[in-house]
Write a protein that holds these residues in place. Structure first.
Motif, PDB file in Angstrom:
ATOM      1  N   ASP A 133     114.968 -35.587  28.973  1.00 43.37           N
ATOM      2  CA  ASP A 133     115.186 -34.109  29.981  1.00 43.37           C
ATOM      3  C   ASP A 133     115.674 -33.168  29.554  1.00 43.37           C
ATOM      4  O   ASP A 133     116.537 -32.576  29.188  1.00 43.37           O
ATOM      5  CB  ASP A 133     115.745 -35.088  31.550  1.00 43.37           C
ATOM      6  CG  ASP A 133     116.806 -35.591  31.210  1.00 43.37           C
ATOM      7  OD1 ASP A 133     117.630 -35.661  30.670  1.00 43.37           O
ATOM      8  OD2 ASP A 133     116.917 -37.175  32.021  1.00 43.37           O
ATOM      9  N   GLU A 134     116.589 -32.472  30.678  1.00 41.06           N
ATOM     10  CA  GLU A 134     116.884 -31.269  30.765  1.00 41.06           C
ATOM     11  C   GLU A 134     118.686 -32.092  30.471  1.00 41.06           C
ATOM     12  O   GLU A 134     119.262 -30.810  30.431  1.00 41.06           O
ATOM     13  CB  GLU A 134     116.793 -30.160  31.821  1.00 41.06           C
ATOM     14  CG  GLU A 134     115.218 -29.448  32.246  1.00 41.06           C
ATOM     15  CD  GLU A 134     115.791 -28.767  32.978  1.00 41.06           C
ATOM     16  OE1 GLU A 134     116.506 -28.673  33.825  1.00 41.06           O
ATOM     17  OE2 GLU A 134     114.413 -27.882  33.228  1.00 41.06           O
ATOM     18  N   LEU A 135     119.081 -32.693  30.853  1.00 38.12           N
ATOM     19  CA  LEU A 135     120.085 -33.469  30.763  1.00 38.12           C
ATOM     20  C   LEU A 135     120.533 -34.165  29.326  1.00 38.12           C
ATOM     21  O   LEU A 135     121.104 -34.593  29.032  1.00 38.12           O
ATOM     22  CB  LEU A 135     120.883 -34.503  31.681  1.00 38.12           C
ATOM     23  CG  LEU A 135     120.175 -33.648  32.688  1.00 38.12           C
ATOM     24  CD1 LEU A 135     120.690 -35.093  34.063  1.00 38.12           C
ATOM     25  CD2 LEU A 135     121.220 -32.842  33.521  1.00 38.12           C
ATOM     26  N   GLY A 136     119.323 -34.177  28.641  1.00 41.68           N
ATOM     27  CA  GLY A 136     119.467 -34.803  27.144  1.00 41.68           C
ATOM     28  C   GLY A 136     119.220 -36.470  26.605  1.00 41.68           C
ATOM     29  O   GLY A 136     119.408 -36.232  25.778  1.00 41.68           O
ATOM     30  N   ARG A 137     119.214 -36.471  27.420  1.00 40.55           N
ATOM     31  CA  ARG A 137     118.539 -37.978  28.217  1.00 40.55           C
ATOM     32  C   ARG A 137     116.446 -38.174  27.639  1.00 40.55           C
ATOM     33  O   ARG A 137     116.267 -37.410  28.227  1.00 40.55           O
ATOM     34  CB  ARG A 137     118.381 -38.863  29.268  1.00 40.55           C
ATOM     35  CG  ARG A 137     120.416 -38.821  29.685  1.00 40.55           C
ATOM     36  CD  ARG A 137     119.932 -39.053  31.500  1.00 40.55           C
ATOM     37  NE  ARG A 137     119.334 -38.495  32.349  1.00 40.55           N
ATOM     38  CZ  ARG A 137     119.676 -38.111  33.599  1.00 40.55           C
ATOM     39  NH1 ARG A 137     120.542 -39.063  34.354  1.00 40.55           N
ATOM     40  NH2 ARG A 137     119.197 -37.591  34.087  1.00 40.55           N
TER      41      ARG A 137
END
Ligand code: CS2
Length: 502
Positions: free
Chosen positions: A420-424
């Motif tokens: 995802d955009e948070l790098g998760r």
């Protein structure tokens, strides 16, 4: 704390609804394949109303086709469980109304004892076999709707008919046994989110039966009924926190309560081989043709749900209520319904589309459900065709633009990158995951380009005849470039300003 059980029903708090009929007098009229949370909050709740009115012919045998977990949780509870209907009060505080459901009489785990399931289908009292096996449970090609005889489960069942593992194999072998025992015809009723779900089921059952014995196929076609239906109630997966909260409110432990919203809708074709319960007592409607209801629901509810799921999961908005609270997403979803989906829908007597739209946005905002975007995001390859691509085909055929529909499809493609955009990172939970993630990696994973988009659109099991469609590819490219370079939030602002196309 006691375990929820018939013996303890009298000790429940007075506000908890519970069976008032004699459960020991219940007969088994319904065999249900795929006894998951959705069915327990929908069909079982409607059947409970018919039982409460005194028609005790309709107890349910619940069948799990894979895991023993539902049986393990519910059998020690005398097959009782709680339905928690959740919403918010006038102050916006979450609240719940509890009902203990008694309609399930027994539970079977097909892999442990396939013969018991076949016997239940063949039993004299059984009148209806219903199914919630999810889209992939039909072992069909999502783009064409036809049963895949090369599907591993179908191939297995054709080779080993004594121990079928697919729902379709189980039904056909069960019907064969039923005929041999001389019991009357059955109604086979799909409750899955597929257009013309009854016809898809009929087609799959007849194709399998044809491969076993053409005379059996003819007999099934002549005697059995396959009503189509539209089912609607949001039922998030139960968490451990939900188990604890419900058990605490009951004063006894329920290992597997189910949660649902107050909203309930079920339009089912009144097309049964033998008797049926009066489900109108539980909020259902019997209709002559379910198709317009299915189209409305699949496109408006499931189509927007999937759009919210992929955009929300990528942006890190973990639940639908949190996602729809984001102003640009809400604006987009409202406009998606009003401007792109609603013009493709047929008129339905008594249907007020603006009111339906407003009510749907209110359902999504329900703060007491915590429905996870990642849960809805699963099985995208099986869901996209009926949720998004029907609307897209209708609009493209009429020469109409699809910027908002394309954003939902683009979000699914983008989601296949698995982070995802948070790098998760997250797993892609989809029967076609291996092929799809590899395809993504070799195409969009190298950056959005028209060739990359066309390569994705050529994935036939999902897109079928849309491969090579130039207006769709152009709309997808704009959306994907924006998602890849600017992210979800800025892309939503752009689509709301008309910057991704008219
Ligand atoms: C959801 C549906 O998980 C999903 O894919 O879109 O289960 C949805 O909640 C129901 O169809 C609502 O009736």
């Amino acid at each position: 704390m006691n375990r929820l059980h018939s013996q303890h029903l009298a000790t429940l708090p007075s506000e908890v609804a519970r069976p008032t009929y004699d459960r020991t007098a219940l007969k088994t009229g319904i065999v249900h394949l795929g006894i998951g949370a959705f069915m327990r909050a929908h069909l079982a709740a409607a059947t409970e109303a018919a039982l409460a009115a005194g028609d005790l012919r309709w107890g349910i045998v619940g069948v799990s086709l894979r895991q023993p977990d539902t049986r393990d949780a519910l059998e020690p509870q005398d097959c009782l469980y709680t339905l928690a209907i959740r919403d918010a009060d006038a102050q916006g505080q979450p609240r719940q109304r509890l009902q203990v459901i008694g309609a399930v009489r027994s539970l079977l785990v097909a892999p442990e004892n396939p013969q018991a399931v076949l016997d239940a289908i063949a039993a004299a009292d059984t009148r209806i076999v219903s199914l919630t096996v999810t889209e992939k449970g039909y072992c069909h090609d999502p783009a064409t709707g036809a049963l895949r005889l090369d599907h591993p489960d179908i191939a297995h069942d054709l080779a080993h008919p004594a121990a079928p593992r697919s729902a379709i194999g189980m039904l056909v072998v069960g019907l064969q046994l039923r005929h041999a025992r001389g019991h009357g015809p059955l109604t086979l009723m799909s409750l899955d989110n597929l257009p013309a779900n009854g016809r898809v089921l009929r087609g799959a059952v007849l194709r399998f039966a044809e491969a076993v014995d053409p005379a059996l196929a003819q007999r099934i076609a002549a005697e059995c009924r396959f009503p189509c239906s539209m089912v609607d109630r949001i039922v998030p997966r139960t968490t451990d926190a939900d188990r604890a909260a419900v058990s605490q409110a009951l004063g006894c432990e329920d290992r597997w309560p189910v949660l649902g919203e107050p909203f309930f809708d079920w339009a089912v074709e009144d097309h049964f081989a033998a008797d049926r319960p009066d489900w109108t007592l539980g909020g259902a409607r019997f209709v002559a043709d379910a198709e317009p209801f299915e189209r409305l629901k699949l496109r408006m509810v499931n189509g927007t749900h999937s759009s919210i799921a992929y955009l929300g999961a990528m942006a890190g908005w973990q639940t639908v209520d949190k996602a729809i609270a984001q102003a640009p997403l809400r604006e987009h979803i409202e406009a998606l319904m009003r401007d792109e989906i609603e013009p493709t829908l047929a008129e339905l007597p008594g249907l007020d589309l603006p009111a339906y739209r407003a009510n749907l946005l209110a359902r999504y905002a329900n703060p007491a459900l915590a429905h996870r975007t990642q849960q809805i995001a699963m099985d995208g390859s099986q869901k996209l065709p009926q949720r998004l691509l029907g609307t897209v085909r209708d609009r493209l055929a009429a020469g109409l633009p699809v910027p908002r529909m394309a954003l939902g499809i683009a979000a699914w493609m983008h989601y296949l990158r698995g982070v995802d955009e948070l790098g998760r990172p997250y797993p892609i939970d989809d029967p076609q995951a291996t092929e799809l993630t590899a395809l993504h990696q070799h195409t969009l994973g190298q950056g959005a380009s028209i060739d990359a988009v066309q390569a994705m659109l050529s994935y036939a099991p999902v897109f079928g005849d849309l491969a090579g469609n130039a207006p769709l590819a152009a709309a997808l490219l704009k959306a994907l470039q924006s998602l890849q370079t600017r992210g979800v939030q800025a892309t939503l602002v752009a689509v709301n300003r008309g910057e991704l196309g008219a």
